[in-house]
Design an enzyme around this catalytic site. Structure first.
Site, mmCIF file in Angstrom:
data_model
loop_
_atom_site.group_PDB
_atom_site.id
_atom_site.type_symbol
_atom_site.label_atom_id
_atom_site.label_comp_id
_atom_site.label_asym_id
_atom_site.label_seq_id
_atom_site.Cartn_x
_atom_site.Cartn_y
_atom_site.Cartn_z
ATOM 1 N N GLU A 166 -46.160 -11.405 13.477
ATOM 2 C CA GLU A 166 -45.155 -12.158 14.252
ATOM 3 C C GLU A 166 -45.706 -12.725 15.565
ATOM 4 O O GLU A 166 -44.971 -13.089 16.463
ATOM 5 C CB GLU A 166 -43.929 -11.269 14.520
ATOM 6 C CG GLU A 166 -42.735 -11.546 13.611
ATOM 7 C CD GLU A 166 -42.961 -11.124 12.148
ATOM 8 O OE1 GLU A 166 -44.023 -10.544 11.828
ATOM 9 O OE2 GLU A 166 -42.089 -11.422 11.317
ATOM 10 N N TYR A 168 -47.455 -11.127 17.855
ATOM 11 C CA TYR A 168 -47.569 -10.170 18.962
ATOM 12 C C TYR A 168 -49.036 -9.827 19.223
ATOM 13 O O TYR A 168 -49.948 -10.354 18.576
ATOM 14 C CB TYR A 168 -46.744 -8.916 18.648
ATOM 15 C CG TYR A 168 -45.255 -9.144 18.734
ATOM 16 C CD1 TYR A 168 -44.657 -9.516 19.944
ATOM 17 C CD2 TYR A 168 -44.434 -8.994 17.619
ATOM 18 C CE1 TYR A 168 -43.279 -9.722 20.028
ATOM 19 C CE2 TYR A 168 -43.067 -9.202 17.693
ATOM 20 C CZ TYR A 168 -42.494 -9.567 18.907
ATOM 21 O OH TYR A 168 -41.141 -9.782 18.988
ATOM 22 N N ARG A 216 -48.053 -3.592 9.763
ATOM 23 C CA ARG A 216 -47.380 -4.864 9.456
ATOM 24 C C ARG A 216 -48.391 -5.984 9.641
ATOM 25 O O ARG A 216 -48.839 -6.250 10.754
ATOM 26 C CB ARG A 216 -46.168 -5.036 10.369
ATOM 27 C CG ARG A 216 -45.381 -6.279 10.125
ATOM 28 C CD ARG A 216 -44.018 -5.959 9.560
ATOM 29 N NE ARG A 216 -43.228 -7.164 9.400
ATOM 30 C CZ ARG A 216 -42.138 -7.438 10.110
ATOM 31 N NH1 ARG A 216 -41.713 -6.594 11.012
ATOM 32 N NH2 ARG A 216 -41.482 -8.551 9.898
ATOM 33 N N HIS A 254 -43.467 -15.950 16.227
ATOM 34 C CA HIS A 254 -42.202 -16.355 16.862
ATOM 35 C C HIS A 254 -42.262 -17.796 17.351
ATOM 36 O O HIS A 254 -41.244 -18.460 17.453
ATOM 37 C CB HIS A 254 -41.846 -15.418 18.010
ATOM 38 C CG HIS A 254 -41.320 -14.100 17.535
ATOM 39 N ND1 HIS A 254 -40.328 -14.003 16.581
ATOM 40 C CD2 HIS A 254 -41.646 -12.831 17.847
ATOM 41 C CE1 HIS A 254 -40.067 -12.734 16.344
ATOM 42 N NE2 HIS A 254 -40.858 -11.992 17.089
ATOM 43 N N GLN A 341 -25.867 -14.446 14.186
ATOM 44 C CA GLN A 341 -24.948 -14.652 15.300
ATOM 45 C C GLN A 341 -24.721 -13.411 16.161
ATOM 46 O O GLN A 341 -24.598 -13.531 17.367
ATOM 47 C CB GLN A 341 -23.616 -15.195 14.785
ATOM 48 C CG GLN A 341 -23.646 -16.700 14.623
ATOM 49 C CD GLN A 341 -22.379 -17.247 14.001
ATOM 50 O OE1 GLN A 341 -22.370 -17.622 12.846
ATOM 51 N NE2 GLN A 341 -21.312 -17.271 14.755
HETATM 52 P P1 NAP Z 1 -16.576 -27.218 19.048
HETATM 53 O O1 NAP Z 1 -17.766 -26.411 19.131
HETATM 54 O O2 NAP Z 1 -15.477 -26.985 20.006
HETATM 55 O O3 NAP Z 1 -17.103 -28.730 19.136
HETATM 56 C C1 NAP Z 1 -16.315 -29.825 18.971
HETATM 57 C C2 NAP Z 1 -16.892 -30.947 19.799
HETATM 58 O O4 NAP Z 1 -16.005 -32.026 19.719
HETATM 59 C C3 NAP Z 1 -16.995 -30.568 21.243
HETATM 60 O O5 NAP Z 1 -18.300 -30.089 21.527
HETATM 61 C C4 NAP Z 1 -16.639 -31.838 21.985
HETATM 62 O O6 NAP Z 1 -17.846 -32.447 22.420
HETATM 63 C C5 NAP Z 1 -15.972 -32.713 20.944
HETATM 64 N N1 NAP Z 1 -14.575 -32.945 21.307
HETATM 65 C C6 NAP Z 1 -13.658 -32.056 21.721
HETATM 66 N N2 NAP Z 1 -12.483 -32.666 21.958
HETATM 67 C C7 NAP Z 1 -12.656 -33.974 21.680
HETATM 68 C C8 NAP Z 1 -11.826 -35.092 21.741
HETATM 69 N N3 NAP Z 1 -10.557 -35.000 22.132
HETATM 70 N N4 NAP Z 1 -12.350 -36.276 21.394
HETATM 71 C C9 NAP Z 1 -13.627 -36.394 20.990
HETATM 72 N N5 NAP Z 1 -14.463 -35.362 20.926
HETATM 73 C C10 NAP Z 1 -13.987 -34.155 21.271
HETATM 74 O O7 NAP Z 1 -15.894 -27.145 17.634
HETATM 75 P P2 NAP Z 1 -16.540 -27.111 16.192
HETATM 76 O O8 NAP Z 1 -17.760 -27.905 16.108
HETATM 77 O O9 NAP Z 1 -15.415 -27.470 15.321
HETATM 78 O O10 NAP Z 1 -16.924 -25.603 15.977
HETATM 79 C C11 NAP Z 1 -15.928 -24.596 16.027
HETATM 80 C C12 NAP Z 1 -16.567 -23.225 16.211
HETATM 81 O O11 NAP Z 1 -17.273 -22.868 15.060
HETATM 82 C C13 NAP Z 1 -17.549 -23.183 17.360
HETATM 83 O O12 NAP Z 1 -17.421 -21.965 18.058
HETATM 84 C C14 NAP Z 1 -18.853 -23.245 16.699
HETATM 85 O O13 NAP Z 1 -19.858 -22.603 17.455
HETATM 86 C C15 NAP Z 1 -18.568 -22.504 15.411
HETATM 87 N N6 NAP Z 1 -19.526 -22.951 14.403
HETATM 88 C C16 NAP Z 1 -20.773 -22.482 14.477
HETATM 89 C C17 NAP Z 1 -21.704 -22.906 13.586
HETATM 90 C C18 NAP Z 1 -23.083 -22.346 13.644
HETATM 91 O O14 NAP Z 1 -23.963 -22.848 13.003
HETATM 92 N N7 NAP Z 1 -23.341 -21.293 14.380
HETATM 93 C C19 NAP Z 1 -21.378 -23.838 12.634
HETATM 94 C C20 NAP Z 1 -20.083 -24.322 12.576
HETATM 95 C C21 NAP Z 1 -19.163 -23.875 13.481
HETATM 96 P P3 NAP Z 1 -17.855 -33.643 23.493
HETATM 97 O O15 NAP Z 1 -16.725 -33.398 24.415
HETATM 98 O O16 NAP Z 1 -19.187 -33.590 24.156
HETATM 99 O O17 NAP Z 1 -17.721 -34.873 22.701
HETATM 100 FE FE1 SF4 Z 2 -27.049 -10.527 11.609
HETATM 101 FE FE2 SF4 Z 2 -24.847 -9.617 10.432
HETATM 102 FE FE3 SF4 Z 2 -25.325 -12.244 10.473
HETATM 103 FE FE4 SF4 Z 2 -26.782 -10.572 8.957
HETATM 104 S S1 SF4 Z 2 -24.605 -11.058 8.741
HETATM 105 S S2 SF4 Z 2 -27.572 -12.176 10.243
HETATM 106 S S3 SF4 Z 2 -26.892 -8.786 10.251
HETATM 107 S S4 SF4 Z 2 -24.944 -10.937 12.232
#
Ligand code: NAP
Ligand code: SF4
Length: 670
Positions: A166, A168, A216, A254, A341
């Site tokens: 990794e 290290y 490892r 990494h 996450q």
């Molecule tokens: P979000 O993270 O709240 O993003 C929506 C985006 O839309 C905002 O960043 C904003 O950016 C824009 N927005 C908000 N209001 C708006 C408006 N009135 N008009 C135009 N643009 C507007 O929501 P999401 O993408 O639906 O995700 C929801 C949750 O799911 C989040 O917590 C996200 O982290 C999670 N999620 C995570 C993953 C992952 O891969 N980890 C994948 C999918 C979802 P601007 O204001 O800059 O335009």
């Molecule tokens: Fe980490 Fe749990 Fe997501 Fe697996 S499911 S990657 S252990 S948070």
């Protein structure tokens, strides 16, 4: 006859017999850094030992302070610490388990100004430049490893894992990339290997024969200037001769720009590397990376790719993984979906790790699933992640639970996520909950919206009614070319060849991948990320050859910052690289002026300059969500108390990790 004969076959290592071929790999939980957290760490490992895993490896412990991952990070350097660790090793042994301590010297990945390495070369992922060690300095590091292993033995561990991969410290000596020395620790491949081999040889001398030494070994560095296959094989042979009991596979530094463990990496993507290495040594060889189900592990072992499999995150998700495989209940396994996450993203943010799909992980002493003293009837409305977690947890405690879902299927937002290429694993969580609903006897009502009258007579009402996509106030938002992300991803409404995606949060990024990508098979995935044949290419690095995009996509946001800035530390860079591979055009500081037959009219910045028409066929809105609370309001109007959880509670920045944890905590108090 077991369904997993290779997986469940014992392995005789001479002084110890492992009951099966499963190793719980090293994973930093954040409980390693303070001795006062040892009781919690002991409970965490004891629960997993009870679950039947053959051998476990702790998170990394530095052998001295220069090897610290972070200031005041975990070390094992004194007899006082070793005595305290007895609490942990005794707890594991009381459950019939075995545990090895990982010795991890971070070298130039140490996040402090006193770091050391083979040469004074700064890592691209660390602001601190290391000091090049003198010959005496190198010998002192070897002493520190040996002393640390001896202390681990004194602490009651069954062995150590010497972290040689990794990127290290040890890996930094092995690769030309980071070792520019001309003394006996560098210059030739033999000299670069000397540190690793000396550490293993001296450790074996000190700890005796009846103690496991796992090494490892980085079999594919996945960086420029990485080891050649000849280097890797020669190292393996010398490590074996020096006295290692087991060789474990390491894949990727990494600082590598190739994803190795995120959810979009195909299952068991790297076991062929271990398979190529295995014939060169006689001691058992372990494979790893994106193995998460017994069937996958069984196939890998049956093919002869390795003698054992190592999994880390799957044991956060389900401590009973092995027990369930052994008793033919694989369908009950809470599968790690490789989202990072709550585990790695927490560790990188210096928070304690947990698991998105199992919030009890690393909180075993805090979140205990105790039977209820008074059985209640509980209605849960909404079968997304929050509602599902609340329903099954409450039912498992002995409550009578009914779950109401308006859709024809359970899953909520996870039902959308599983449609995204590279996120297919989310289907496993829905499958897990479906099975748990059956096992816990939750009465499921699908395909009808629950009303106030349906909820009469319940002792408790939990509302997990979720969210609806936000409809931004843009002129022309009702134009036929505008679709919500739900219509695109779940309802598969037709989308044109040129698309504008409004909103670049997690969903906007996912939708852009959905519109540009088909799920690749393993060969196509390797080509996309430049993973070559490790036996031919140094570091297994090839020139990336991404598949062309399915569409022309513009991804837009109003903010000035980086697109996808809110994504996880360990996954965001993969998504951004994937969008770049598909030539998704990213526009920031956008003002949405109007949508009409011509397309999406935008300007930029506070002064609304540089007016531009994006001549798109389709506009997909991913502008976040609004909570659905009608039922909560109606129930409260009749004076009935409700518990509001998940997106229905706080839709902003809604995320499944928070939803499942909130739901679980609530259900433990009902
Ligand atoms: P979000 O993270 O709240 O993003 C929506 C985006 O839309 C905002 O960043 C904003 O950016 C824009 N927005 C908000 N209001 C708006 C408006 N009135 N008009 C135009 N643009 C507007 O929501 P999401 O993408 O639906 O995700 C929801 C949750 O799911 C989040 O917590 C996200 O982290 C999670 N999620 C995570 C993953 C992952 O891969 N980890 C994948 C999918 C979802 P601007 O204001 O800059 O335009
Ligand atoms: Fe980490 Fe749990 Fe997501 Fe697996 S499911 S990657 S252990 S948070």
């Amino acid at each position: 006859m077991s369904s997993y004969p290779h997986l469940l076959e014992p392995l005789d290592l001479g002084h110890v017999v492992l009951p099966n071929r499963v190793i719980m790999g090293s994973m930093h939980t954040g409980l390693e850094d303070r001795l006062s957290d040892l009781p919690k760490l002991a409970a965490y490992f004891a629960e997993r030992a009870r679950g039947g895993v053959g051998l476990m490896v702790t998170g990394g412990y530095a052998p001295n302070r220069t090897g610290w991952l972070t200031p005041f990070g975990s070390t094992l350097t004194s007899r006082r610490q070793a005595r305290k660790h007895r609490l942990l090793t005794d707890a594991v042994h009381a459950e019939g388990g075995r545990i090895a301590l990982q010795i991890l010297h971070a070298g130039r990945y140490s996040y402090h100004p006193f770091s050391v390495s083979a040469s004074a070369l700064k890592a691209p992922i660390n602001p601190f430049k290391p000091r090049a060690l003198s010959d005496r300095g190198v010998r002192q590091q070897i002493e520190a490893y040996v002393d640390c292993a001896a202390l681990a033995r004194e602490a009651g561990y069954d062995g150590v894992e010497i972290m040689g991969s990794e990127g290290y410290f040890i890996n930094q000596f092995l690769a030309e990339r980071t070792n520019k020395r001309t003394d006996r620790w560098g210059g030739s491949p033999e000299n670069r290997r000397r540190l690793a081999v000396e550490i293993v040889r001296r450790t074996r001398e000190r700890v005796g024969e009846d103690f496991l030494i796992i090494y490892r070994l980085s079999m594919a560095d996945l960086v420029e200037g990485g080891q050649t296959w000849d280097d890797v094989v020669a190292l393996g042979k010398e490590i074996e001769a020096a006295g290692a009991s087991i060789i474990n596979t390491g894949i990727g530094w990494h600082e590598a720009r190739v994803p190795t463990i995120v959810t979009s990496v195909p299952r068991a993507a790297f076991t062929s590397v271990t398979a190529a290495f295995k014939p060169h040594v006689k001691i058992p060889v372990v494979t790893s990376n994106r193995i998460n189900l017994p069937q996958v592990a069984e196939e890998v072992l049956a093919r002869g790719d390795a003698d054992l499999v190592s999994m880390a995150r799957p044991f956060l998700a389900d401590p009973e993984w092995v027990l369930k495989a052994t008793t033919d209940r694989a369908d009950e396994i809470n599968v790690c979906i490789a989202c990072n996450q709550a585990c790695l993203d927490h560790v990188f943010a210096k928070k304690k790790a947990s698991c998105m799909v199992n919030p009890r992980a690393v909180r075993e002493t805090e979140l205990q699933l105790l039977p209820t003293r008074r059985t209640k009837s509980i209605a849960v409305v909404g079968a997304g992640p929050a509602g599902l977690a609340a329903a099954v947890t409450a039912a498992e405690r002995g409550h009578h639970v009914e779950l109401f879902e308006a859709d024809a299927e359970i899953g909520g937002q996870f039902g959308i996520a599983q449609q995204i290429p590279g996120k297919e694993e989310f289907a496993e969580t829905i499958r897990y909950y479906r099975r748990r609903l059956e096992l816990t006897g939750v009465k499921l009502h699908l395909g009808g919206r629950a009303g106030v009258d349906d909820l009469a007579g319940f002792d408790e009402i939990v509302l997990a009614t979720g969210v609806v996509p936000r409809v931004p106030a843009i002129p022309g938002i009702d134009h036929p070319k505008v679709l919500s992300y739900v219509e695109v991803v779940r309802e598969h409404k037709p989308v044109g060849d040129t698309v504008a995606v409004i909103g670049a949060g997690g969903v906007g990024v996912d939708v852009s991948e959905f519109l540009t990508t088909t799920s690749p098979d393993l060969a196509a995935w390797k080509a996309e990320w430049g993973v070559g044949d490790p036996t031919l290419l140094p570091g297994a690095l090839a020139v990336p050859q991404p598949e062309p995009s399915l569409r022309k996509v513009y991804l837009l946001q109003r903010k000035a910052g980086k697109i996808g800035a809110g994504l996880g530390k360990t996954t965001g860079w993969v998504h951004r690289a994937a969008l770049k591979n598909k030539q998704v055009e990213q526009l920031r500081e956008v003002n949405y002026e109007r949508i009409d037959d011509e397309g999406l009219h935008v300007t930029f910045g506070p002064k609304r300059e540089k007016a531009r028409v994006l001549a798109v066929d389709t506009v997909v809105v991913c502008a976040g969500q609004e909570p659905v609370r009608d039922l909560a309001d109606a129930l409260r109007a009749t004076g009935r108390p409700v518990h509001l959880i998940g997106g229905a509670d706080v839709a902003a920045e809604l995320d499944a990790k928070r939803a499942i944890e909130q739901a679980t905590r609530l259900a433990l108090t009902l």
